[in-house]
Each structure stands twice: as structure tokens, then as C-alpha cells.
Design a protein around this motif. Structure first.
Motif, short mmCIF file in Angstrom:
data_model
loop_
_atom_site.label_atom_id
_atom_site.label_comp_id
_atom_site.label_asym_id
_atom_site.label_seq_id
_atom_site.Cartn_x
_atom_site.Cartn_y
_atom_site.Cartn_z
N ILE A 31 0.87 -1.17 0.00
CA ILE A 31 0.00 0.00 0.00
C ILE A 31 0.91 1.22 0.00
O ILE A 31 1.84 1.30 0.82
CB ILE A 31 -0.94 0.02 1.22
CG1 ILE A 31 -1.89 -1.19 1.16
CG2 ILE A 31 -1.72 1.33 1.28
CD1 ILE A 31 -2.83 -1.31 2.35
N VAL A 78 -5.46 -5.90 6.19
CA VAL A 78 -5.32 -6.09 4.75
C VAL A 78 -5.55 -7.54 4.35
O VAL A 78 -6.14 -7.82 3.32
CB VAL A 78 -3.94 -5.59 4.27
CG1 VAL A 78 -3.76 -5.81 2.77
CG2 VAL A 78 -3.77 -4.10 4.61
N TRP A 85 -8.86 -0.38 0.20
CA TRP A 85 -7.66 0.45 0.15
C TRP A 85 -7.52 1.12 -1.21
O TRP A 85 -8.07 0.66 -2.20
CB TRP A 85 -6.42 -0.39 0.44
CG TRP A 85 -6.63 -1.21 1.67
CD1 TRP A 85 -6.85 -2.55 1.74
CD2 TRP A 85 -6.72 -0.73 3.01
NE1 TRP A 85 -7.07 -2.93 3.04
CE2 TRP A 85 -6.99 -1.83 3.84
CE3 TRP A 85 -6.60 0.52 3.59
CZ2 TRP A 85 -7.14 -1.72 5.22
CZ3 TRP A 85 -6.75 0.63 4.98
CH2 TRP A 85 -7.02 -0.48 5.77
N GLU A 133 -3.03 0.22 -3.67
CA GLU A 133 -2.42 -1.05 -3.26
C GLU A 133 -2.06 -1.86 -4.51
O GLU A 133 -2.61 -1.64 -5.57
CB GLU A 133 -3.36 -1.84 -2.33
CG GLU A 133 -4.42 -2.67 -3.00
CD GLU A 133 -5.65 -1.90 -3.44
OE1 GLU A 133 -6.65 -2.58 -3.72
OE2 GLU A 133 -5.64 -0.67 -3.55
#
Length: 134
Positions: free
Chosen positions: A40, A50, A100, A103
Motif C-alpha cells: 500500500i 489487509v 484500500w 495497493e
């Protein structure tokens, strides 16, 4: 069903899903984490935010059915194969989305649910997850 019996059921649920169990406030939570080398913002991450796989059951009724919930992180190429496998097993897929930005590789998250005996749910999930890359 008493709490000791529910804890035993939770332990078996975790064994089938190959995860770590905890039991709190009547909810069995099983967690495990995928080992996908996500970055990320260009930085490698091993954050449990994650790489999670979470599974719960709660509200067992007199017939042994419970509310079963699941979430997993996926690679983008795994989304359609897993969606197909979960739906074949009559599990309801409720969301596919990202968490996210920036990423690499692309991290997707899938949520799914059912009302059925928790061990049946766990076995279905274990079989469906065979399409995942690891």
C-alpha cells in the motif's frame, strides 16, 4: 445449548476453517490471515486489516441453525471463481468491494452469509476456498 457446548462447537468450526477461535458475547469468531504480498503506497504490509479471513456464527436456534457470516480478502482474479463456488453452495454473497487505495496487487474483499448449522457453513466455505491461490 450452554456456553460450554457452544465453545466446543466454536472450536470445531475453527478446526474446519483452519483458523483461531474466540467466543465472546455469544458470538464465535474464527480468524485467519492470507499471506499475500500486498503493498500500500509502495510499502509492504502484513497488517491484519489487509489480509483477513473472518468467520462468525451466532444466534443458534433449537434446530441448530445459526446466523453465519464470512469475509475474505481476495486477489482480483479470484473474485469470480470464489463467487461462483459460494453461490453453488447456496451461500449468499452480500458484497464485493475494495478497502484500500494505491495497493498492489489489487485487494478485493468479499462478504457472505447463511442461516444453517455452523459446521455445514464451515465445510461449504472450506470447499469453496479451494479456488483461492493459497
Amino acid at each position: 445449548m450452554g456456553n460450554d457446548s457452544k465453545r466446543d462447537l466454536c472450536s470445531e468450526f475453527a478446526r474446519i476453517l483452519d483458523g483461531d477461535a474466540s467466543f465472546m458475547n455469544g458470538v464465535c469468531l474464527v480468524q485467519r490471515f492470507r499471506d499475500i504480498p500486498f503493498k500500500i503506497l509502495g510499502r509492504r504490509t502484513n497488517s491484519p486489516l489487509v489480509n483477513p479471513q473472518f468467520f462468525t456464527f451466532e444466534n443458534l436456534d433449537s434446530k441448530g441453525n445459526a446466523l453465519n457470516l464470512g469475509e475474505t480478502v481476495l486477489l482480483q482474479v479470484e473474485v469470480n471463481p470464489l463467487l461462483t463456488e459460494l453461490r453453488k453452495r447456496d451461500l449468499i454473497v452480500t458484497a464485493v468491494h475494495n478497502h484500500w487505495l494505491f495497493e498492489n496487487p489489487r485487494a478485493m474483499y468479499m462478504h457472505f452469509e447463511s442461516i444453517e448449522p455452523p459446521l455445514e457453513f464451515a465445510r461449504k466455505v472450506r470447499e469453496a476456498f479451494k479456488v483461492l491461490k493459497g
